[in-house]
Design a protein around this motif. Structure first.
Motif, short mmCIF file in Angstrom:
data_model
loop_
_atom_site.label_atom_id
_atom_site.label_comp_id
_atom_site.label_asym_id
_atom_site.label_seq_id
_atom_site.Cartn_x
_atom_site.Cartn_y
_atom_site.Cartn_z
N GLY A 190 0.83 -1.20 0.00
CA GLY A 190 0.00 0.00 0.00
C GLY A 190 0.85 1.24 0.00
N ILE A 191 0.49 2.23 -0.82
CA ILE A 191 1.16 3.53 -0.80
C ILE A 191 0.09 4.61 -0.79
CG2 ILE A 191 3.23 2.72 -2.00
CD1 ILE A 191 2.19 3.95 -4.55
N LYS A 192 0.42 5.72 -0.15
CA LYS A 192 -0.52 6.84 -0.10
C LYS A 192 0.24 8.13 -0.32
CE LYS A 192 -4.50 8.60 2.40
NZ LYS A 192 -5.50 8.30 3.45
N GLY A 193 -0.30 8.98 -1.19
CA GLY A 193 0.35 10.25 -1.50
C GLY A 193 0.08 11.30 -0.44
N TYR A 194 1.01 12.23 -0.30
CA TYR A 194 0.80 13.31 0.66
C TYR A 194 -0.40 14.16 0.22
CZ TYR A 194 3.14 16.56 -2.57
OH TYR A 194 3.47 17.32 -3.66
N ASP A 195 -1.06 14.75 1.20
CA ASP A 195 -2.26 15.55 0.91
C ASP A 195 -1.88 17.02 0.80
OD1 ASP A 195 -4.88 15.94 0.39
OD2 ASP A 195 -5.63 15.12 2.28
N LEU A 196 -2.64 17.73 -0.01
CA LEU A 196 -2.40 19.16 -0.19
C LEU A 196 -3.21 19.95 0.82
CD1 LEU A 196 -2.62 19.47 -4.08
CD2 LEU A 196 -0.55 19.61 -2.72
N VAL A 197 -2.57 20.87 1.50
CA VAL A 197 -3.34 21.80 2.35
C VAL A 197 -4.00 22.80 1.43
CG1 VAL A 197 -1.82 21.50 4.32
CG2 VAL A 197 -1.31 23.28 2.64
N PRO A 198 -5.12 23.41 1.83
CA PRO A 198 -5.85 24.32 0.94
C PRO A 198 -4.99 25.43 0.35
CG PRO A 198 -7.17 23.81 2.87
CD PRO A 198 -5.82 23.20 3.11
N THR A 199 -4.05 25.96 1.14
CA THR A 199 -3.23 27.06 0.62
C THR A 199 -2.16 26.58 -0.35
OG1 THR A 199 -1.77 26.83 2.55
CG2 THR A 199 -3.58 28.43 2.70
N GLY A 200 -1.96 25.25 -0.39
CA GLY A 200 -0.92 24.73 -1.26
C GLY A 200 -1.41 24.27 -2.61
N LYS A 201 -2.72 24.39 -2.87
CA LYS A 201 -3.27 23.93 -4.14
C LYS A 201 -2.96 24.92 -5.26
CE LYS A 201 -7.56 23.29 -2.92
NZ LYS A 201 -8.98 22.90 -2.99
N PRO A 202 -2.40 24.43 -6.36
CA PRO A 202 -2.17 25.34 -7.49
C PRO A 202 -3.48 25.67 -8.19
CG PRO A 202 -1.59 23.11 -8.10
CD PRO A 202 -1.94 23.07 -6.64
N LYS A 203 -3.42 26.69 -9.04
CA LYS A 203 -4.61 27.07 -9.82
C LYS A 203 -4.98 25.94 -10.78
CE LYS A 203 -6.18 30.30 -13.37
NZ LYS A 203 -5.81 31.44 -14.24
N ALA A 204 -6.27 25.73 -10.95
CA ALA A 204 -6.76 24.70 -11.87
C ALA A 204 -7.28 25.36 -13.14
CB ALA A 204 -7.87 23.88 -11.22
N ASN A 205 -6.70 24.97 -14.27
CA ASN A 205 -7.16 25.45 -15.58
C ASN A 205 -7.84 24.27 -16.26
OD1 ASN A 205 -7.44 26.70 -18.10
ND2 ASN A 205 -5.40 26.05 -18.75
N LEU A 206 -9.18 24.23 -16.21
CA LEU A 206 -9.95 23.07 -16.65
C LEU A 206 -10.72 23.36 -17.93
CD1 LEU A 206 -11.47 22.01 -13.19
CD2 LEU A 206 -9.27 21.35 -14.19
N VAL A 207 -10.77 22.33 -18.80
CA VAL A 207 -11.62 22.37 -19.99
C VAL A 207 -12.60 21.21 -19.89
CG1 VAL A 207 -11.74 22.24 -22.50
CG2 VAL A 207 -9.81 23.40 -21.40
N PHE A 208 -13.90 21.53 -19.78
CA PHE A 208 -14.93 20.50 -19.77
C PHE A 208 -15.23 20.11 -21.22
CE2 PHE A 208 -17.04 22.29 -15.65
CZ PHE A 208 -15.90 21.95 -14.94
N LEU A 209 -15.01 18.87 -21.57
CA LEU A 209 -15.33 18.37 -22.90
C LEU A 209 -16.54 17.47 -22.77
CD1 LEU A 209 -14.83 17.91 -25.89
CD2 LEU A 209 -13.07 16.23 -25.28
N ILE A 210 -17.70 17.93 -23.23
CA ILE A 210 -18.98 17.29 -22.93
C ILE A 210 -19.62 16.73 -24.19
CG2 ILE A 210 -21.29 17.64 -21.96
CD1 ILE A 210 -20.13 19.84 -20.23
#
Length: 666
Positions: free
Chosen positions: A282-302
């Motif tokens: 089992g492996i688990k990745g470190y969690d991001l604190v809210p202030t550490g989240k980078p900006k999300a540039n999302l494109v919804f393809l629907i």
């Protein structure tokens, strides 16, 4: 008077009757018609209805024996109906001719944001009009309908009113067999890649096992939907690693983000075979604190094609994206590309602080037309590249049932496209919807080769789990190209087999080749893998020793072989912005072994129960007589805290599987 008449008759009866002349006949007819017209004018008061469709009342006309007749209501009505049929017959025949040659007109709606930004309406309208074919004669009823639609299609979109507006509907009249009410029965028409369970291997002959991690969960949700419908899923739909990784596990976290995850290894008795052991990784990745989240540039393809016209597809999709938008931060941005018979951008990158515009676009999407998915993918990546944020997370989120039937459709060609595009730093998330024509095989290829993840959305609760509760793990990758390689010690392990991961296997040499793609892991994501191993000297061995070549090769380290280690674990990964991999190593020694199942941590036991369930569903021979009741007993004892109730839901699915019918068993 009577006597005079009798005499007159006697005088005339012997005279020859003269033949009437044509002139006399004509005069008589004219006189009769004049009298008839005069009588009709006099009796006009006896006529009801419109002047053309008038009918005579039940009225006796005066005028002697020759003129006395009764014209009834029924005769007038019959005459009216006959005349109506004669008049309407040409149009009726023309309409039927067009209707038999054409299916109903499908519409491809698109949403256009207000303002001077890119207006995709004319683009989509021009493409649809260029592809338009008139199969019915223009002068026919159906042909006129097509011409009217085409003319309406060329009119400019209505003026902006401050809210997004619908583009005019497409005039595409292509035959679209997928545009029909959803089939309520599960008939196994969904497409999955063929799976062959991993074989047992001799550690002396093939000591090394290599595979890519998999954090997808699509298989679990699809299995759940089938069981909730009272039917067993297709065997190829049961990817065991995706069932196991659907659940979160409390594995230890790394101390800091310089090493994105930490490995946890356990060895304990196999629940379904006392002669073997399970090696649990089992492996688990470190969690991001809210202030550490980078900006999300999302494109919804629907996907808004006709095949999405079902309550469990586009309506569910729209609700899922609404929840995602609500979960994003104000600094994030969203763009929307839609595709059906054509593809187009309907919302340019918009900051989430203007979420009203984004939600209005989603609200007004409707389904119709064919499916140009390949063109939609191309445009979505182009939009993401044009607005690329080097300091943020750039991701395309594709939502579809995978039923591509226009443009690029070949899975290998689409795979090659997303493989090339992943070099740009744009990640891909694939969300699957619906069943009956769900193309899981294509979805998996796109996700695996586009540095992305795949999930299947069967309920609104699943949408919340994937896009809200686990949004950080789904959207923010902390490591990419994560590969696992285990070398088994043949002095301790005689045989082994990897449970699941059949579609993620890698060659031994791929482990050290940084050009070979592998899976990604998101913030807070956990990954679990299980090997069933057979110790040397166990009665459970399935492979006989070789007569020749069974001795260790010259130069082998006998000291390490005799050390008592079960195996040596290696994990290779890249940081999101890096191109060179890093290595983590962990020896698997006897200090990590548990003698009884009761001593094993709950997470490891629950993962074993899920692995057993998947094997029972597929009918794998390795679980022998281990059945659903045994799975229930093992899972109930290891359910743990179960904060969101997902493990309790799993127990219910096992119970449903006990009574579920096979496909076609009606």
């Amino acid at each position: 008077m009577t006597t005079d008449n009798d005499k007159l008759k006697n005088l005339l009866k012997d005279l020859p009757v003269p033949e009437p002349s044509p002139e006399a006949r004509e005069r008589a007819v004219k006189a009769a018609m004049a009298e008839f017209n005069r009588r009709g004018a006099a009796d006009k008061k006896n006529i009801k209805g419109f002047s053309f469709w008038g009918r005579l009342k039940n009225k006796t006309l005066k005028g002697g024996p020759m003129m006395t007749r009764k014209i009834t209501y029924s005769v007038g009505l019959a005459f009216s109906l006959l005349l109506a049929v004669i008049v309407m017959m040409p149009n009726f025949v023309s309409y039927r001719k067009g209707a038999t040659e054409q299916p109903p007109v499908k519409t491809v709606p698109a949403v256009i944001p207000p303002g001077p930004a890119l207006d995709a309406g004319p683009v989509i309208r021009e493409k649809a009009l260029a592809e338009h074919k008139f199969d019915a004669a223009p002068e026919s009823g159906y042909g006129r309908q097509q011409l009217e639609i085409a003319a309406d299609f060329n009119r400019p979109a209505p003026a902006a009113t401050g809210m997004p507006k619908l583009a005019l509907e497409s005039a595409s009249v292509e035959k679209d067999a997928a545009f029909r009410p959803p089939d309520q029965t599960y008939a196994g028409r969904d497409r999955f890649e063929t799976l062959t369970p991993n074989p047992v291997k001799a550690a002396r002959e093939e000591p090394v096992s290599t595979f890519s991690i998999d954090v997808d969960t699509a298989a679990y949700a699809f299995v759940r939907r089938a069981l909730n419908s009272g039917e067993l899923p297709q065997k190829n739909a049961v990817r065991i690693e995706e069932l196991i990784n659907y659940f979160s596990y409390d594995y230890p976290l790394p101390a800091d983000r310089s090493v994105p995850f930490k490995a946890t290894v356990n060895v304990f008795p196999t629940p379904w075979n006392p002669a073997t052991r399970l090696l649990h990784l089992g492996i688990k990745g470190y969690d991001l604190v809210p202030t550490g989240k980078p900006k999300a540039n999302l494109v919804f393809l629907i996907d808004v094609s006709g095949s999405m016209n079902s309550p469990d597809k586009l309506p569910l999709l729209k609700n899922a994206f609404r929840m995602l938008v609500e979960a994003l931060e104000a600094k994030d941005s969203v763009a929307v590309v839609v595709y059906a018979g054509a593809a187009g951008t309907v919302l340019e990158p918009t900051p989430v602080k203007e979420k009203g515009r984004i939600l209005a676009v989603l609200d007004r999407l409707t389904a119709g037309g064919s499916t140009a998915g390949g063109e939609g993918i191309r445009q979505a990546y182009a939009l993401a590249e044009a607005n690329f944020d080097p300091k943020g997370v750039n991701r395309v989120i594709l939502a579809t049932d995978g039923d591509f039937n226009v443009g690029i459709r070949d899975p290998e060609e689409l795979k090659g496209f997303v493989e090339r595009k992943r070099q740009t730093g744009i990640y891909l998330t694939v969300l699957g919807f619906g069943r009956g024509n769900y193309n899981d095989a294509l979805m998996q290829k796109l996700a695996q080769n586009g540095n992305g993840v795949a999930a299947y959305i069967d309920t609104l609760n699943e949408a919340r789990k994937v896009l809200v509760d686990e949004a950080q793990a789904s959207l923010f990758a902390i490591a990419k190209d994560v590969k696992i390689q285990i070398e088994f010690n043949p002095a301790v392990v005689a045989e082994y087999r990897l449970i699941g991961y059949e579609t993620r296997l890698l060659r031994r040499e791929d482990f050290n080749n940084d050009r070979v793609d592998a899976g990604d892991i998101g913030a807070g994501h956990s990954v679990t893998a299980l090997y069933e191993i057979t110790p040397t000297g166990s009665s459970g061995r399935l492979i006989d020793d070789l007569r020749y070549g069974s001795r260790p090769s010259p130069g082998g380290d006998r000291t390490v072989e005799q050390s008592g280690e079960y195996a040596f674990l290696k994990i290779r990964y890249k940081l999101p912005a890096a191109e060179e991999s890093r290595l983590i190593t962990t020896p698997v020694n006897r200090e990590r072994e548990y003698r009884t199942l009761d001593e094993v941590p709950e997470d490891a036991r629950f993962a074993a129960a899920v692995a057993a369930f998947g094997q029972v569903l597929r009918g794998d021979p390795h679980v022998k007589n281990f059945g659903y009741d045994d799975v229930l007993k093992l899972a109930e004892a290891a359910r743990g805290k179960d904060r969101f109730g997902y493990r309790a839901e799993f127990l219910n699915l096992v119970r449903l599987a006990k009574t579920a019918r096979a496909m076609g068993d009606r």
